[in-house]
Each structure stands twice: as structure tokens, then as C-alpha cells.
Design a protein around this motif. Structure first.
Motif, PDB file in Angstrom:
ATOM      1  N   VAL A  60      -0.182  -8.380  28.054  1.00  0.00           N
ATOM      2  CA  VAL A  60       1.138  -7.763  28.088  1.00  0.00           C
ATOM      3  C   VAL A  60       1.723  -7.899  26.686  1.00  0.00           C
ATOM      4  N   GLY A 120       8.124  -5.983  28.275  1.00  0.00           N
ATOM      5  CA  GLY A 120       6.672  -6.014  28.137  1.00  0.00           C
ATOM      6  C   GLY A 120       6.014  -4.746  28.642  1.00  0.00           C
ATOM      7  N   GLN A 149       1.935  -3.419  29.594  1.00  0.00           N
ATOM      8  CA  GLN A 149       0.565  -3.863  29.794  1.00  0.00           C
ATOM      9  C   GLN A 149      -0.413  -2.974  29.039  1.00  0.00           C
TER      10      GLN A 149
END
Length: 120
Positions: A93, A113, A115
């Protein structure tokens, strides 16, 4: 209200490329040192790259040197992370970070964040 909104994550094949973006609001973006961090499962969050306020100076983790490039557009309040030659170990992340300076202290802000998964 300070906001850092990351985008650009997803699934990419080994050797591929991806560009992450982080758009900021709620503070003076041009006065903030901007960084990208990442956190892989079971590991601590690590600094990937950072860029000074003017964009003149950048620094990278040894693991991404020569493959990743951090840049910023102060007119768009956006910092980018161009990731090339991606490896499975880049899976994590990725977080945007802003370090702002105030009289006598500094404040750090984080995005939510995004991914990035590198897999065939």
C-alpha cells in the motif's frame, strides 16, 4: 480540512509501469515537503521517495533508485510517483505524506493509501 487523495494503484505485471498521484488540499502545498511511503503485509512502513518544496531535490530508497521517479506540480497541488520496472517486492500500500512547517513545529499528514500489486 487537510486532504491527501491518492490514486493510480492497481494490478500490474512484473516489469510494468504505474503512475501514482496524490492531490492535496487544505494547506499550502507549495510549502510542504512531499513523500511517498509504502507498507507491505507484515512489514513496517518505509520511505520510498521524497521531494523538496521546489522540486529541485529528490531522494529515494536504495530499493527503488533508478526505477521510480517522484515529481510535483505545485500549480495542481499534486505529487506523482512514476514506477517503472516493477517487481513483485514492490507490492504494497503506497501512502502520500505531506510535511508542513509552522512557527516552532511541523505537522505531517497522510493519505488513505492506494494498493499496488505486482503479479503475473
Amino acid at each position: 480540512q487537510v486532504q491527501l487523495v491518492e490514486s493510480g494503484g492497481g494490478l500490474v505485471q512484473p516489469g510494468g509501469s504505474r503512475r501514482l498521484s496524490c492531490t492535496a488540499s487544505g494547506f499550502t502545498f507549495s510549502s510542504a515537503v512531499m513523500s511517498w511511503y509504502r507498507q507491505a503485509p507484515g512489514k513496517e512502513r518505509e520511505l520510498v521517495a521524497h521531494i523538496t518544496t521546489s522540486g529541485v531535490t529528490t531522494n529515494y530508497a536504495d530499493s527503488v533508485k533508478g526505477r521510480f521517479t517522484i515529481s510535483r506540480d505545485n500549480a495542481k497541488n499534486t505529487v506523482y510517483l512514476q514506477m517503472n520496472s516493477l517487481k513483485p517486492e514492490d507490492t504494497a500500500v503506497y501512502y502520500c505524506n505531506a510535511l508542513t512547517s509552522w512557527p516552532g513545529y511541523k505537522l505531517a499528514y497522510w493519505g488513505q493509501g492506494t494498493q499496488v500489486t505486482v503479479s503475473s
